[in-house]
Design an enzyme around this catalytic site. Structure first.
Site, PDB file in Angstrom:
ATOM      1  N   ALA A  83       0.798  -1.232   0.000  1.00 55.97           N
ATOM      2  CA  ALA A  83       0.000   0.000   0.000  1.00 55.97           C
ATOM      3  C   ALA A  83       0.826   1.275   0.000  1.00 55.97           C
ATOM      4  CB  ALA A  83      -0.942   0.002   1.207  1.00 55.97           C
ATOM      5  N   SER A  84       2.106   1.190  -0.348  1.00 55.96           N
ATOM      6  CA  SER A  84       2.921   2.403  -0.355  1.00 55.96           C
ATOM      7  C   SER A  84       2.636   3.266  -1.578  1.00 55.96           C
ATOM      8  CB  SER A  84       4.409   2.049  -0.296  1.00 55.96           C
ATOM      9  OG  SER A  84       4.789   1.243  -1.395  1.00 55.96           O
ATOM     10  N   ARG A  85       2.007   2.666  -2.600  1.00 56.08           N
ATOM     11  CA  ARG A  85       1.658   3.429  -3.808  1.00 56.08           C
ATOM     12  C   ARG A  85       0.572   2.681  -4.573  1.00 56.08           C
ATOM     13  NH1 ARG A  85       6.899   1.177  -5.115  1.00 56.08           N
ATOM     14  NH2 ARG A  85       7.881   3.077  -4.379  1.00 56.08           N
ATOM     15  N   GLY A  86       0.098   3.269  -5.652  1.00 54.68           N
ATOM     16  CA  GLY A  86      -0.836   2.603  -6.552  1.00 54.68           C
ATOM     17  C   GLY A  86      -2.198   2.314  -5.968  1.00 54.68           C
TER      18      GLY A  86
ATOM     19  N   GLY B   5      -3.183   0.012  -3.844  1.00 53.21           N
ATOM     20  CA  GLY B   5      -3.199  -0.190  -2.402  1.00 53.21           C
ATOM     21  C   GLY B   5      -3.287   1.118  -1.642  1.00 53.21           C
TER      22      GLY B   5
ATOM     23  N   TYR C  82       2.629 -15.945 -15.022  1.00 52.71           N
ATOM     24  CA  TYR C  82       1.926 -14.852 -14.336  1.00 52.71           C
ATOM     25  C   TYR C  82       0.467 -15.218 -14.103  1.00 52.71           C
ATOM     26  CZ  TYR C  82      -0.497 -10.416 -13.583  1.00 52.71           C
ATOM     27  OH  TYR C  82      -1.301  -9.428 -13.080  1.00 52.71           O
TER      28      TYR C  82
END
Length: 413
Positions: free
Chosen positions: A15-18, A20, A165
């Site tokens: 959750a540090s970016r994007g 999240g 993936y």
């Protein structure tokens, strides 16, 4: 306005970016307690944001925050983060499994370290965080697990170009399928959320540039959809594979232009959605006024493969070389079969027939007719890849930059 998540403690991985971080900020507006569990403690040279800068944004939005350095592959780090969350906030009510790794390559071109990374983060990390969260969720009045993962589809289209993936991402979705039923009697909701379109993130902009970003939506659409899901009674909805736009339409949202990076530009569909026809992407783009202008300036009737490379050679510049920074190899079949290269890395750049002097970072295989269409603005690289007309080996990030290259070249060709 009722703040449905006020006082709830929400544990979000990656959750540090994007996406999240966007979910964290939306929940913080209700006064929720947010646990940011991610690895980024120090700033990345090209990607903005750390767990600490994200924590400040959460608190500015109205929430309380606990930033935790967590690698979801590390069981002890995960356990300690949940313990710290419970100690600070009195428990954990919601888990959002957002952390994920991606490497879009075929079987032969997938390094095992990339395979292991994707499966360790996507599947194992999701399973581990969910396993550790369950004892805490059992004590919550409205417990939820929400995985950012796609609906399960067995169509070969979603496997053939990036099977490793797909396996890793589907593993997250299989956790939803199994855990929803396993914990249904305890009232713990386990659902998945996936976007109908590509979502712009700092990582995508760094890799692919503005041309791709303009055809994406912002992470806020996923955040708003997640908020709707998490606000519901956990006993009312579980085991569902939900799509962001559908969730919001059912909740009464009618204005989706606010989520578009460039309102009015045809949007890129995301992977794994069976009701999306990748081939229709070109038809949408052809109707778009911006595309018509681009096509008009692209020089109709470029003739064939050789003339395309002659035109590209005349357009090479230090700025263009710097913005791409890689070498492409094209293996063409059909009427004008052969090998060609495009060096956008060394010196003043170079193009030519045959193999490049230095190994290509990215090799693309396609029919020569489709190649001409792609370089004359009539076929978007992303659409060509999703529809199977374009095969990619090597650096997928470099392949994504081709969209940026097309935008710059077609404006001048």
């Amino acid at each position: 306005m009722i703040k449905k998540l006020a006082g709830q403690t929400i544990f979000i991985t990656g959750a540090s970016r994007g996406i999240g971080k966007a979910i964290a900020l939306r929940c913080a507006q209700d006064g929720a307690n947010i646990v940011i569990a991610a690895k980024t403690a120090e700033a990345h040279p090209k990607l903005p944001g750390t767990i600490y800068t994200a924590a400040k944004e959460v608190e500015a939005a109205g929430g309380r925050c606990l930033p935790c350095i967590v690698d979801v592959r590390d069981e002890q780090q995960v356990i300690k983060a949940f313990e710290a969350a419970a100690a600070k906030f009195g428990g954990v009510d919601i888990l959002i499994n957002n952390a994920s790794a991606i490497h879009l390559t075929g079987t032969v071109d997938t390094p095992m370290k990339r395979y292991d990374l994707m499966h360790s983060i996507n599947i194992r990390g999701t399973f581990l965080c969910s396993k550790v969260a369950i004892p805490y969720l059992r004590k919550s009045r409205n417990p939820h697990i929400l995985n950012i993962s796609p609906p399960l589809s067995m169509k070969p289209l979603w496997f053939k170009n990036h099977v490793a993936y797909t396996m890793a991402k589907y593993g997250m979705s299989m956790c939803v399928l199994g855990m929803a039923e396993e914990f249904k009697s305890e009232g713990i909701a386990v659902n998945a959320l996936w976007p109908v379109t590509a979502i712009v993130t700092a990582a995508m902009e760094m890799l692919a540039g503005g041309d791709v970003a303009d055809r994406c939506r912002k992470p806020e659409i996923m955040a708003d959809a997640a908020y709707v899901i998490l606000s519901k009674n956990s006993k009312e909805q579980t085991g569902k594979f939900l799509i962001d736009e559908v969730v919001l339409r059912e909740a009464g949202t009618t204005d989706f232009d606010k989520y578009a990076v460039s309102p009015g530009t045809p949007l890129l569909p995301d992977f794994f959605l069976d009701d999306v026809d990748p081939a229709s992407l070109n038809a949408q783009y052809e109707k778009h006024e911006q595309f018509k202008k681009q096509k008009a300036g692209a020089g109709s009737g470029s003739g064939g493969v050789a003339p395309i490379f002659d035109r590209i050679k005349g357009l090479l510049s230090p700025e263009l070389i710097k913005s791409i920074g890689g070498i492409y190899q094209f293996e063409l079949h059909g009427g004008e079969s052969g090998s060609w290269f495009l060096d956008m890395k060394n010196g003043k750049g170079a193009v030519g027939k045959g193999k490049p002097a230095e190994a290509a970072a990215c090799t693309m295989s396609m029919d020569s007719v489709d190649f001409v269409k792609m370089f004359s603005g009539q076929l978007k690289p992303t659409a060509a890849f999703m529809s199977g007309k374009l095969k990619v080996k090597g650096d997928m990030g470099m392949a994504m930059k081709l969209d940026r290259l097309m935008g710059q070249l077609n404006a001048k060709l």
